[in-house]
Design a protein around this motif. Structure first.
Motif, mmCIF file in Angstrom:
data_model
loop_
_atom_site.group_PDB
_atom_site.id
_atom_site.type_symbol
_atom_site.label_atom_id
_atom_site.label_comp_id
_atom_site.label_asym_id
_atom_site.label_seq_id
_atom_site.Cartn_x
_atom_site.Cartn_y
_atom_site.Cartn_z
ATOM 1 N N VAL A 1 0.852 -1.200 0.000
ATOM 2 C CA VAL A 1 0.000 0.000 0.000
ATOM 3 C C VAL A 1 0.885 1.245 0.000
ATOM 4 C CG1 VAL A 1 -1.697 1.333 1.309
ATOM 5 C CG2 VAL A 1 -1.940 -1.141 1.147
ATOM 6 N N ILE A 2 1.937 1.211 0.818
ATOM 7 C CA ILE A 2 2.889 2.327 0.882
ATOM 8 C C ILE A 2 3.563 2.515 -0.475
ATOM 9 C CG2 ILE A 2 5.107 3.029 1.900
ATOM 10 C CD1 ILE A 2 4.070 1.444 4.480
ATOM 11 N N ALA A 3 3.988 1.407 -1.088
ATOM 12 C CA ALA A 3 4.660 1.485 -2.397
ATOM 13 C C ALA A 3 3.729 2.058 -3.459
ATOM 14 C CB ALA A 3 5.155 0.102 -2.809
ATOM 15 N N LYS A 4 2.449 1.633 -3.408
ATOM 16 C CA LYS A 4 1.482 2.132 -4.390
ATOM 17 C C LYS A 4 1.331 3.655 -4.263
ATOM 18 C CE LYS A 4 -3.385 1.784 -5.784
ATOM 19 N NZ LYS A 4 -4.727 1.311 -5.403
ATOM 20 N N TYR A 5 1.247 4.136 -3.040
ATOM 21 C CA TYR A 5 1.101 5.568 -2.799
ATOM 22 C C TYR A 5 2.324 6.322 -3.324
ATOM 23 C CZ TYR A 5 0.422 9.919 -0.121
ATOM 24 O OH TYR A 5 0.256 11.230 0.254
ATOM 25 N N LEU A 6 3.503 5.762 -3.101
ATOM 26 C CA LEU A 6 4.738 6.448 -3.491
ATOM 27 C C LEU A 6 5.024 6.381 -4.991
ATOM 28 C CD1 LEU A 6 7.029 5.580 -0.436
ATOM 29 C CD2 LEU A 6 6.116 7.823 -1.075
ATOM 30 N N LEU A 7 4.194 5.640 -5.734
ATOM 31 C CA LEU A 7 4.315 5.709 -7.196
ATOM 32 C C LEU A 7 3.955 7.106 -7.689
ATOM 33 C CD1 LEU A 7 2.730 2.323 -8.438
ATOM 34 C CD2 LEU A 7 5.155 2.897 -8.221
ATOM 35 N N THR A 8 3.068 7.782 -6.957
ATOM 36 C CA THR A 8 2.595 9.096 -7.413
ATOM 37 C C THR A 8 2.897 10.208 -6.404
ATOM 38 O OG1 THR A 8 0.423 8.518 -6.508
ATOM 39 C CG2 THR A 8 0.746 8.179 -8.875
ATOM 40 N N HIS A 9 3.639 9.884 -5.339
ATOM 41 C CA HIS A 9 4.022 10.886 -4.338
ATOM 42 C C HIS A 9 5.507 10.743 -4.028
ATOM 43 C CE1 HIS A 9 -0.333 10.373 -3.813
ATOM 44 N NE2 HIS A 9 -0.362 11.596 -3.301
ATOM 45 N N GLU A 10 6.109 11.820 -3.538
ATOM 46 C CA GLU A 10 7.548 11.801 -3.237
ATOM 47 C C GLU A 10 7.856 11.202 -1.876
ATOM 48 O OE1 GLU A 10 10.084 12.464 -5.298
ATOM 49 O OE2 GLU A 10 8.419 12.586 -6.730
ATOM 50 N N ARG A 11 6.914 11.339 -0.945
ATOM 51 C CA ARG A 11 7.187 10.929 0.434
ATOM 52 C C ARG A 11 5.886 10.512 1.109
ATOM 53 N NH1 ARG A 11 7.744 15.650 4.543
ATOM 54 N NH2 ARG A 11 5.887 14.619 5.318
ATOM 55 N N ILE A 12 6.021 9.817 2.240
ATOM 56 C CA ILE A 12 4.837 9.419 3.017
ATOM 57 C C ILE A 12 5.218 9.349 4.490
ATOM 58 C CG2 ILE A 12 5.252 6.912 2.729
ATOM 59 C CD1 ILE A 12 2.169 6.568 2.546
ATOM 60 N N ASN A 13 4.374 9.898 5.363
ATOM 61 C CA ASN A 13 4.624 9.771 6.804
ATOM 62 C C ASN A 13 3.675 8.722 7.391
ATOM 63 O OD1 ASN A 13 2.096 11.000 7.323
ATOM 64 N ND2 ASN A 13 3.011 13.052 7.285
ATOM 65 N N ILE A 14 3.821 8.467 8.669
ATOM 66 C CA ILE A 14 3.054 7.381 9.286
ATOM 67 C C ILE A 14 1.553 7.672 9.260
ATOM 68 C CG2 ILE A 14 2.571 6.260 11.516
ATOM 69 C CD1 ILE A 14 5.582 6.105 11.949
ATOM 70 N N LYS A 15 1.179 8.933 9.479
ATOM 71 C CA LYS A 15 -0.244 9.292 9.461
ATOM 72 C C LYS A 15 -0.846 9.059 8.076
ATOM 73 C CE LYS A 15 -3.430 13.098 10.440
ATOM 74 N NZ LYS A 15 -3.550 14.549 10.727
ATOM 75 N N GLU A 16 -0.137 9.496 7.023
ATOM 76 C CA GLU A 16 -0.619 9.309 5.653
ATOM 77 C C GLU A 16 -0.689 7.821 5.306
ATOM 78 O OE1 GLU A 16 1.248 13.441 3.753
ATOM 79 O OE2 GLU A 16 2.462 11.624 3.928
ATOM 80 N N ALA A 17 0.327 7.075 5.736
ATOM 81 C CA ALA A 17 0.357 5.628 5.468
ATOM 82 C C ALA A 17 -0.823 4.933 6.140
ATOM 83 C CB ALA A 17 1.671 5.026 5.945
ATOM 84 N N LYS A 18 -1.118 5.353 7.367
ATOM 85 C CA LYS A 18 -2.247 4.747 8.093
ATOM 86 C C LYS A 18 -3.557 4.982 7.338
ATOM 87 C CE LYS A 18 -4.087 4.245 12.748
ATOM 88 N NZ LYS A 18 -3.879 4.586 14.174
ATOM 89 N N HIS A 19 -3.738 6.192 6.838
ATOM 90 C CA HIS A 19 -4.951 6.519 6.070
ATOM 91 C C HIS A 19 -5.072 5.629 4.841
ATOM 92 C CE1 HIS A 19 -7.316 8.813 3.057
ATOM 93 N NE2 HIS A 19 -8.073 9.105 4.106
#
Length: 937
Positions: free
Chosen positions: A682-700
């Motif tokens: 899920v984290i990897a999928k998000y980072l395909l279109t974003h530069e970074r991710i924090n724990i709160k964003e990852a949880k969402h």
């Protein structure tokens, strides 16, 4: 001999049918007294009756006319057996008849089974039934009373001769509706319809997907499982002002509109059709053909509809659908399909933002009773048919060898012996070629069985004409012989018999053909499937198809065959004769499912069904029930693309893989498949279109896929992407995709370079998408805590490190049978030891039963050591003992996974260095899993 008693219930551990079939052929004589006999139950006993006849075993059967439930067809069939006498107790208004007793006489004792089960498929296999079996000497008072009562019933019952059966049949036919006899009438308030289990799951998942502002989702479910009702239920809950329902074929449209009107009545909503003939586009809920909507979509505002439904969504990648879908901007779009095939080689998953709300394949549909049960009989083909030396793709030669008159007679003989449900036979016969289908049709017609051959060469009009004739009870047409036009998409709901007349060369095609007869219809309660099994080298593929699990090994297949596929749900029955069983078991023993030869054959057979397209993408394998497991290809060559490039000798693909960054990224992702927790992907999928991710964003993002997640596990997933716990070998050849700084995960420059190239990006995204789809199929959206283990799921040793948030090098989790992470102890146990292990360290690890397990600690473990005390006093000391068990360490040269059987608690212990421990398991091991562990084949 003292009386022996046991309770027989229908479960995965066994059922009444197993007891009856075994007893019928082993006793000296048998006596049945049952209130009801349906053909659905009788068909399951036919082979046992036949074997008893051949052995000279005599039987008596009493049944009744109580509630008109007994079928005349079943009575007629019983009278065909020379060894069975049949009588019927004729009930009246004062006296009912409700006995369910099965009596077996042996040389020196009797076996009596008395309980709740009549002779129906459900009573023998799947209903909640209690039957008590008592074995006793014939001089016992109980046995004398049973025999005396049986003789009394026999004396007051009527002989079921031809005259009686004809009169009874005539009486049943005079009822108001011959297909709705009294036993089938159920009081039901038609205005109050509730969703079935599949529909409830779909609606819950759609609600969850929408709660995270997702605007599209796809539901994959077999034909006849209630997708239209599901969409209507969801619309009713969502309560949009305007709805657009789009279909490919007009005949489906009117049925869909009727479903919605029936379910959403008295709500002031108007319903209208938009077709070539009807132009009611102003209705609140518009039901349109794509042909009409693609011409008129600009007559509507872009935001005209709040909710859009695309039926048969596998067509939605075509240009006409794209025009419409690109134009409208609804709040939500739902796609529904029986199979997510690629049309024009485009990906239907991407069209719905890779949100699969539900996937229901054959076994799921049987479990949820969305389709009718099937009775499969695997019958050894006649000796004259020799296919042992024929290439499976040599259709001309296979056809030539199958065109044998004696085989036609044999097929008809078996067909008449096993019969079918319903009054008129409505049969599809699947053949090897058009030539073979034509031959079968001609030969059947010569013998007085009205038949026709249909193929892709026939016009749609001709096909539909004969399909209507087959469905018409008054028409003489009983058989349609075909090649593959009925595999998908063509629906004849009332089909009650399927003949498999060609060697099976693909589990996918087998399941598709089987599925043609599983649609629910009021004229049938089950489907009869007759499969004529020859000596072709790929006969074992039948077992793979019937087993219903994409992720199988040699041992699980052998156990499935030996137990009559006990894992199949409901009243479905699978039976192979002894010769077929032995032939298939022998082939499985000889086949190496991990060899390059086998993997290539599996790959190219799948490619053929993929319309000849090379399956470059992992999601291609999600399209078909029965498709191969592409992770096996990855295990062989590190990535799926490497495997494809190798077997296809594809220079262009090999060129792509020469880019070290791309290949390294693909290896890093592919090596994690199949994923055992979804967080990383899920984290990897998000980072395909974003530069970074924090724990709160990852949880969402993660909560879009699972019900709950803890933040420490998210941090651990970040650390894993940072390769914190890789050893030097694991890092070799793999690209670091993400870097961790202050609990924020960033995309690396190297990975961004890969993603910048569209020809690379699509394969990276495909790997992530496949991992998440497969995870959701196997684990659903449940939260498993820490350690993140699902009971009875497969795991490798190293998985325990990942899933328990182990914060040291993960490859430390190997070698020993006992590993620990704090208070979490992981016991990895091999039941079958390697032959060369010395007796001195041959641990006595075994299942005592489904609730208790015996284990021996490593030889060095002492009772007074800290680890020893933790094991023998685990509950007192707060130690969780997790048990992972496998039958064999490896099969065909490949290390086998362990099965997690849950936590165990020590209840007894003895000895020292090693300590022998008895665990009580917190979760009872299901019968089918237990059988696979303990049964020797």
């Amino acid at each position: 001999m003292t009386d022996e008693k046991k309770l027989i219930v229908n479960s995965k551990r066994g059922n009444l049918l197993n007891e009856l079939t075994k007893s019928i052929v082993e006793c000296k004589s048998f006596y049945f007294s049952v209130a009801f006999i349906n053909f659905s139950g009788l068909q399951l006993l036919l082979d046992s009756f036949k074997e008893a006849d051949q052995k000279g075993i005599k039987g008596k059967v009493i049944t009744s006319t109580y509630l008109n439930f007994t079928e005349s067809k079943a009575l007629k069939k019983i009278t065909e057996f020379n060894n069975i006498d049949l009588k019927v107790f004729v009930t009246d208004k004062e006296i009912g008849f409700h006995t369910k007793a099965y009596i077996f006489e042996y040389e020196d004792h009797y076996k009596v089974i008395i309980g709740s089960s009549n002779i129906t498929q459900s009573a023998l296999k799947s209903n909640i039934e209690w039957n008590v079996e008592i074995i006793s000497k014939e001089e016992a008072t109980f046995i004398k009373d049973v025999i005396k009562e049986y003789e009394h019933l026999w004396s007051i019952s009527v002989e079921a001769n031809d005259e009686f059966i004809q009169n009874y049949e005539a009486f049943l036919s005079r009822l108001i509706n011959p297909e709705m006899t009294q036993h089938q009438l159920i009081y039901e308030n038609s205005t109050y319809i509730t969703p079935n289990r599949m529909q409830k799951r779909a609606m819950e998942n759609l609600e969850r997907i929408r709660s995270f502002d997702e605007k599209k989702a796809l539901v994959i479910a077999a034909t006849g499982t209630g997708k239209t009702y599901m969409s209507a239920f969801d619309v009713k809950n969502y309560n949009p002002k305007r709805v657009l329902f789009i279909v490919h074929r007009e005949e489906i449209l009117k049925k869909a509109k009727e479903t919605f009107e029936h379910l959403i009545s008295n709500s002031g909503i108007s319903f209208g059709l938009l077709t070539g003939n009807e132009k009611d586009g102003n209705a609140d809920y518009v039901f349109a053909t794509i042909q009409s909507m693609s011409r008129r979509y600009e007559d509507f505002r872009r935001d005209e509809f709040d909710y859009v439904i695309i039926d048969e969504a596998h067509h939605a990648t075509s240009p006409s659908y794209q025009l419409v879908l690109d134009y409208f901007e609804p709040a939500f779009t739902l796609g529904m399909t029986a199979t997510p095939e690629r049309s024009d080689h485009n990906n239907v998953f991407e069209l719905f933002d890779n949100n699969v709300a539900l996937e229901v394949r054959l076994h799921d549909a049987l479990e949820d009773e969305l389709v009718i049960p099937f009775h499969y009989f695997g019958i050894t083909d006649i000796e004259d048919i020799d296919l042992s030396d024929v290439d499976i793709d040599d259709i001309a030669e296979i056809t030539k060898r199958l065109k044998v008159n004696e085989r036609v007679d044999f097929i008809i003989e078996q067909m008449n012996f096993y019969g079918h449900d319903g009054q008129k036979r409505k049969c599809l016969g699947f053949c090897a070629s058009v030539d073979h289908a034509t031959y079968m049709s001609d030969e059947f017609n010569k013998r007085g069985y009205k038949s026709v051959c249909l193929s892709g060469n026939d016009t749609v009009e001709r096909r539909q004409s004969f399909m209507k004739r087959l469905e018409d009870d008054a028409d003489e047409l009983e058989f349609i012989f075909t090649v593959d036009i009925f595999n998908e998409g063509v629906d004849i709901p009332s089909v009650n018999q399927v003949l498999m007349l060609r060697p099976t060369n693909s589990p996918i095609v087998f399941i598709q053909q089987l599925g043609r007869g599983l649609r629910k219809h009021n004229s049938k309660t089950f489907l009869t499937v007759l499969d004529f099994i020859g000596n072709h080298s790929k006969t074992f593929l039948i077992a793979i198809a019937l087993n219903g699990s994409r992720y199988y090994d040699k041992e699980s297949l052998k156990v499935a065959i030996a137990t009559g596929f006990a894992n199949i749900p409901g009243a479905t029955h699978i039976q192979m004769d002894k010769i077929s069983q032995e032939r298939i078991l022998e082939q499985i023993d000889q086949e190496n499912f991990n060899s390059m030869k086998y993997l290539k054959e599996e790959y190219f057979e799948f490619k053929k069904l993929n319309q000849g397209y090379t399956p470059y993408f992992l999601v291609d394998y999600l399209k078909f029930d029965g498709a191969p497991d592409p992770v096996k290809f990855i295990d062989r060559e590190k990535t799926h693309l490497q495997f494809v490039a190798k077997v296809e000798k594809d220079k262009e693909l090999k060129g792509l893989l020469e880019d070290d960054l791309f290949e390294g990224a693909l290896k890093e992702l592919s090596g994690k498949l199949p994923i055992k927790r979804v967080y990383e992907f899920v984290i990897a999928k998000y980072l395909l279109t974003h530069e970074r991710i924090n724990i709160k964003e990852a949880k969402h993002e993660i909560l879009k896929h699972v019900k709950e997640v803890d933040e420490d596990s998210i941090l651990h997933a970040f650390e894993c992407w940072n390769q914190n716990y890789y050893d030097s070998v694991q890092k070799k050849g793999k690209l670091k995709l993400f870097e961790l700084h202050d609990e924020v995960l960033y995309k690396t420059d190297a990975f961004q370079t890969v993603l910048n190239k569209p020809e690379y990006h699509k394969y990276i995204e495909d790997t992530i998408t496949y991992g998440m789809f497969r995870y959701e199929k196997e684990f659903k959206n449940d939260y498993y805590g820490v350690p993140h283990f699902k009971v009875f799921e497969q795991y490798q040793m190293i998985d325990a490190a990942l899933l328990s948030n182990y914060r040291k090098i993960h490859t430390a989790f190997r070698g020993s049978g006992l590993l620990a992470n704090g208070n979490e102890y992981f016991l990895f146990i091999d039941l079958q030891k390697e032959e060369d292990i010395k007796e001195s360290i041959n641990y006595k690890d075994k299942f005592i039963d489904q609730n208790f397990f015996q284990w021996q600690t490593p030889n060095s473990t002492k009772q007074d050591s800290d680890r020893g005390r933790n094991i023998i006093l685990n509950q007192e000391r707060g130690i969780n003992l997790h048990l992972f068990v496998r039958k064999y360490r490896e099969i065909d040269g490949k290390v086998e996974p362990y099965i997690y059987i849950g936590k165990g608690n020590t209840v007894e212990y003895k000895g020292d260095k090693p300590i022998t421990v008895k665990f009580e398991l917190e979760t009872e091991v299901p019968a089918n899993v237990y059988t696979e562990f303990v049964k020797k084949v």
